[in-house]
Design an enzyme around this catalytic site. Structure first.
Site, PDB file in Angstrom:
ATOM      1  CG  HIS A 156      -2.041  -1.011   1.059  1.00 27.67           C
ATOM      2  ND1 HIS A 156      -3.305  -0.686   0.641  1.00 27.67           N
ATOM      3  CD2 HIS A 156      -2.033  -2.357   1.234  1.00 27.67           C
ATOM      4  CE1 HIS A 156      -4.043  -1.781   0.581  1.00 27.67           C
ATOM      5  NE2 HIS A 156      -3.290  -2.814   0.940  1.00 27.67           N
ATOM      6  CG  ASP A 357       0.236   9.283   0.529  1.00 24.08           C
ATOM      7  OD1 ASP A 357       0.204   8.102   0.902  1.00 24.08           O
ATOM      8  OD2 ASP A 357      -0.499  10.180   0.993  1.00 24.08           O
TER       9      ASP A 357
HETATM   10  P1  ADQ Z   1      -2.687   6.090   4.753  1.00 22.73           P
HETATM   11  O1  ADQ Z   1      -1.266   6.506   4.894  1.00 22.73           O
HETATM   12  O2  ADQ Z   1      -3.409   5.870   5.990  1.00 22.73           O
HETATM   13  O3  ADQ Z   1      -2.850   4.795   3.817  1.00 22.73           O
HETATM   14  P2  ADQ Z   1      -4.618   7.607   2.983  1.00 22.73           P
HETATM   15  O4  ADQ Z   1      -4.671   6.872   1.712  1.00 22.73           O
HETATM   16  O5  ADQ Z   1      -4.640   9.078   2.785  1.00 22.73           O
HETATM   17  O6  ADQ Z   1      -3.331   7.299   3.852  1.00 22.73           O
HETATM   18  O7  ADQ Z   1      -5.851   7.200   3.858  1.00 22.73           O
HETATM   19  C1  ADQ Z   1      -6.197   7.867   5.027  1.00 22.73           C
HETATM   20  C2  ADQ Z   1      -7.601   7.437   5.464  1.00 22.73           C
HETATM   21  O8  ADQ Z   1      -7.821   7.917   6.771  1.00 22.73           O
HETATM   22  C3  ADQ Z   1      -8.670   8.010   4.567  1.00 22.73           C
HETATM   23  O9  ADQ Z   1      -9.662   7.060   4.331  1.00 22.73           O
HETATM   24  C4  ADQ Z   1      -9.224   9.194   5.382  1.00 22.73           C
HETATM   25  O10 ADQ Z   1     -10.573   9.445   5.156  1.00 22.73           O
HETATM   26  C5  ADQ Z   1      -9.000   8.733   6.803  1.00 22.73           C
HETATM   27  N1  ADQ Z   1      -8.734   9.885   7.691  1.00 22.73           N
HETATM   28  C6  ADQ Z   1      -7.675  10.700   7.696  1.00 22.73           C
HETATM   29  N2  ADQ Z   1      -7.799  11.667   8.621  1.00 22.73           N
HETATM   30  C7  ADQ Z   1      -8.974  11.464   9.221  1.00 22.73           C
HETATM   31  C8  ADQ Z   1      -9.680  12.130  10.289  1.00 22.73           C
HETATM   32  N3  ADQ Z   1      -9.193  13.166  10.951  1.00 22.73           N
HETATM   33  N4  ADQ Z   1     -10.844  11.595  10.644  1.00 22.73           N
HETATM   34  C9  ADQ Z   1     -11.351  10.508  10.002  1.00 22.73           C
HETATM   35  N5  ADQ Z   1     -10.745   9.882   9.024  1.00 22.73           N
HETATM   36  C10 ADQ Z   1      -9.568  10.330   8.635  1.00 22.73           C
HETATM   37  C11 ADQ Z   1      -1.943   3.877   3.175  1.00 22.73           C
HETATM   38  C12 ADQ Z   1      -0.960   4.531   2.203  1.00 22.73           C
HETATM   39  C13 ADQ Z   1      -1.705   5.329   1.164  1.00 22.73           C
HETATM   40  C14 ADQ Z   1      -2.726   4.454   0.443  1.00 22.73           C
HETATM   41  C15 ADQ Z   1      -3.608   3.702   1.425  1.00 22.73           C
HETATM   42  C16 ADQ Z   1      -4.483   2.655   0.740  1.00 22.73           C
HETATM   43  O11 ADQ Z   1      -0.031   5.353   2.898  1.00 22.73           O
HETATM   44  O12 ADQ Z   1      -0.806   5.912   0.239  1.00 22.73           O
HETATM   45  O13 ADQ Z   1      -3.568   5.274  -0.376  1.00 22.73           O
HETATM   46  O14 ADQ Z   1      -2.811   3.019   2.397  1.00 22.73           O
HETATM   47  O15 ADQ Z   1      -3.735   1.800  -0.033  1.00 22.73           O
END
Ligand code: ADQ
Length: 716
Positions: A156, A357
């Site tokens: 991921h 990312d």
């Molecule tokens: P993450 O590094 O966790 O995922 P991301 O893809 O941006 O990063 O996902 C974050 C998730 O957390 C989103 O669904 C978002 O809605 C939720 N989130 C963030 N802040 C929040 C808040 N304050 N309250 C509620 N929800 C919140 C890892 C990788 C990414 C990749 C994903 C999936 O780092 O690059 O896209 O896995 O493969």
């Protein structure tokens, strides 16, 4: 399915287990997929479970199988190797990467436990889907226990370039771990290509970048890019049904992240500050609303980051705030899905500016929620999402001026431009949603994959020609498993006709010396090959003879004359279930190839004890244990002996050396020749090797010999 976290994190309250959804992108992505497909989710529950304690899963459409971790495991495997080593390294941040051997050991140990849980829970002929950097050794361990299962791995986060990846002291183990899968998936083509580079350059494996496959022993692994999507329809529907978010009069630029140093939150705040400096007209009219969900707060870097952000927010607010307006609103907490959707919908722009990312789901969730007045997505070029979300305003998050001007442009953009950019983004994300990702990936995992072309003369030429140049060649070849396929009894290992012809073509050349270096007794290997033009080294080089070389028998062998018979008798006494002892003069081999796996451990332990008590060295060989006199001699020393005898002490200036072998005992020669020659390890690539290259099987060895036999000599 196995991932570090279960979809729920548990807490103990009043003696009962409470659960809440685990944070982060991976769980957001996979929970809906498993709900739809059904299956078992194997992962860590986020709490130390008591003996016999079970997790209720009656209300779910899939089962839960917790992997139990102690406090120390969590410290070293999760906070340690996963988040202090792999996370920063894979995000190309070597400066904050720490390498601790103890963390690595616990990581390996915990991966064993995950693999055991998978082996125990995976129904017959099911597909095992393993996720992310926490579990990179699991595929290999599962394959050992359940070789019949198909398996796929998805990463991921980014896979870094070779130059960064190789900084990890355990890089090769990680690659081998993952290569036990049938399919290895990444978000974008760049990561998949980085992975292939590393397989080629660190493991010496053959790769095909057109078909995106890598050869690993006798298996071919498909590699591919599978950009993840979000539950577009669900986000859209939620956004449509929410009341307005209480955002006040100002226009809102929204940031939503896990609090992580890869997400570029301080840079984003500084870019917003820059906007207010460069474009004072936005003051009192715009706010940056930054939501940060707490994450990994046990790791020092994350606590420092939190402090840094708190201070920065204070500084910028202190500098620009007026009586009724503060430029930055910062919430350090998780926000319920409904509220998040309303914020996404009502924000005028989303500022998604990670320093790096894997993909970034926030960018996609924002787009899915644009059901009213269309907003503008500002997206870092360093996010995997930028590869497809071309209509976003793309920025380099390290360039504060560029980001500031993108925010300005977003806030000043006419409606028709906003609408057309957003319409294209939404069309793509609706089509490439989470469902489509899951089914594409799973279909690929079940599919029959492309095979790599057999080794071609052009590839061999690419390896050998620049190395050999105009020099004569000294070729060292192991016999069993290298020139003949491995069989259940050494007496059946016959040299095939084409291989014999290839060998003869090499031996006929004046500029090529061929030596056979075998664990067999000298007379035996000589008889098997039966070509007097060759040099033979038997008993792992303790005895050597051939044309132009003085007969050699190690001087210490006299002390062992006669002792081998007694040892053979003792070994025969424990040889049951088809095991047998091969007496080869000064050395002996105890073969256990026919012994059932469950009986092997105890038998091998006994055999090793008998050998050592008799004053011999016990060495592992291919499904065999070898008893050797403890003389500091091995195949490496034998090679040196031949080279010195034939070419003098400055041999490396007069001759080029190639060594091909398939056995653990050949590793001594690979190590000795490291940096001085080309070395090839034949067969299954699961074992580590010091060789520079791998050859899949004896057919590939034959192709190599054919090329050597026919090669033209360069003039200069
Ligand atoms: P993450 O590094 O966790 O995922 P991301 O893809 O941006 O990063 O996902 C974050 C998730 O957390 C989103 O669904 C978002 O809605 C939720 N989130 C963030 N802040 C929040 C808040 N304050 N309250 C509620 N929800 C919140 C890892 C990788 C990414 C990749 C994903 C999936 O780092 O690059 O896209 O896995 O493969």
């Amino acid at each position: 399915m196995a991932s570090n976290r279960l979809p729920f994190t548990y807490q103990r309250a009043a003696g009962k287990l409470d659960r809440r959804p685990s944070p982060g992108g991976l769980v957001s992505a996979l929970e809906p997929a498993l709900t739809k497909q059904g299956g078992v989710w194997i992962g860590w529950p986020g709490i130390e479970l008591r003996k016999g304690e079970r997790l209720a899963d009656d209300d779910l459409d899939y089962g839960l199988a917790p992997v139990r971790l102690t406090e120390n495991d969590v410290q070293r495997y999760y906070h340690g190797f996963s988040n202090r080593t792999l996370w920063p390294l894979f995000h190309s941040l070597p400066d904050v990467t720490q390498f601790e051997r103890r963390d690595w050991q616990v990581y390996a140990d915990v991966n064993h436990r995950f693999a055991d849980a998978v082996a125990k829970n995976a129904p017959e002929s099911s597909l095992v889907w393993i996720h992310d950097y926490h579990l990179m050794l699991v595929p290999e361990l599962v394959r050992r226990e359940r070789p019949e299962l198909r398996s796929a791995f998805f990463l991921h986060i980014p896979f870094p370039p070779y130059d960064v990846f190789r900084l990890c002291p355990w890089d090769r183990q990680l690659l081998r771990g993952v290569l036990a899968c049938d399919l290895v998936g990444f978000h974008v083509p760049g990561y998949a290509l980085n992975f292939l580079d590393c397989c080629e350059r660190r493991l010496g494996l053959r790769v095909d970048r057109d078909k995106m496959v890598v050869e690993h022993g006798d298996r071919t692994i498909q590699v591919g890019d599978y950009p993840i999507g979000v539950e577009f329809g669900a986000f859209e529907a939620t956004a449509m049904n929410q009341p307005s978010a209480p955002l006040g009069q100002e226009r809102v630029v929204l940031g939503v992240d896990r609090l992580d140093y890869t997400k570029g939150i301080p840079e984003r705040i500084r870019a917003f500050e820059r906007l207010l400096e460069l474009h004072p007209d936005h003051r009192e009219k715009v706010v940056l609303l930054q939501l940060a969900v707490p994450s990994r707060s046990q790791v020092a870097e994350y606590r420092e980051l939190k402090r840094e952000i708190d201070e920065l927010v204070g500084q910028v607010n202190g500098r620009f705030a007026t009586a009724g307006w503060s430029p930055i609103r910062y919430l350090y907490r998780s926000v319920p899905r409904e509220r998040l959707c309303a914020l996404y919908r009502d924000a005028h722009a989303a500022l998604v500016t990670p320093l790096r990312d894997g993909m970034n789901l926030v960018a996609k969730e924002y787009v899915a929620c644009q059901v009213e007045d269309p907003g503008v997505l500002i997206l870092s070029r360093m996010a995997g999402a930028a590869e497809t979300m071309r209509e976003a305003l793309q920025v380099n998050p390290f360039d504060l001026d560029e980001t500031a001007s993108a925010i300005h442009r977003a806030l000043s953009m006419e409606e028709d431009e906003r609408a057309s950019r957003m319409a294209s983004l939404r069309r793509r994300e609706r089509r490439d949603d989470l469902d489509s990702w899951t089914s594409t990936f799973l279909t690929a995992a079940e599919a029959h994959h492309a095979e790599l072309q057999p080794l071609t003369a052009a590839e061999i030429e690419g390896w050998l020609r620049p190395f050999i140049k105009q020099y004569p060649l000294c070729l060292f070849l192991d016999y069993d498993g290298t020139l003949t396929p491995l069989v259940d009894h050494p007496s059946k290992a016959k040299l095939g006709r084409p291989m014999r012809r290839a060998l003869e073509a090499c031996a006929e050349r004046d500029d090529t010396d061929v030596s056979i270096v075998s664990g067999r007794a000298l007379g035996d290997v000589r008889k098997q090959v039966g070509d007097d033009r060759l040099i033979y080294a038997g008993n792992h080089g303790l005895e050597i003879e051939g044309p132009g070389i003085e007969h050699f028998s190690h001087e210490d062998l006299v002390h062992y004359a006669g002792r081998a018979d007694a040892l053979a008798e003792e070994l025969d006494a424990v040889a049951s279930f088809g095991a047998w002892t091969e007496a080869k003069g000064p050395t002996l081999t105890f073969h256990y190839r026919a012994v059932p796996r469950s009986k092997r451990r105890a038998m091998i332990d006994k055999v090793r004890t008998i050998m050592t008590s008799a004053g011999y060295q016990a060495r592992d060989a291919h499904e065999a244990v070898e008893a050797r006199p403890p003389i500091g001699w091995d195949k490496g020393r034998a090679v040196l002996h031949v080279l010195r005898d034939r070419y003098g002490p400055a041999w490396s200036e007069h001759v080029r050396v190639i060594y091909v072998g398939d056995d653990l005992t050949d590793e001594d020669a690979f190590r000795f020749l490291a940096g001085l020659s080309l070395t090839f390890r034949v067969g299954s690539a699961d074992t580590p090797t010091a060789a520079t290259h791998r050859l899949a099987n004896t057919t590939a060895v034959q192709a190599l010999l054919e090329w050597i036999g026919k090669r033209r000599v360069a003039k200069d």
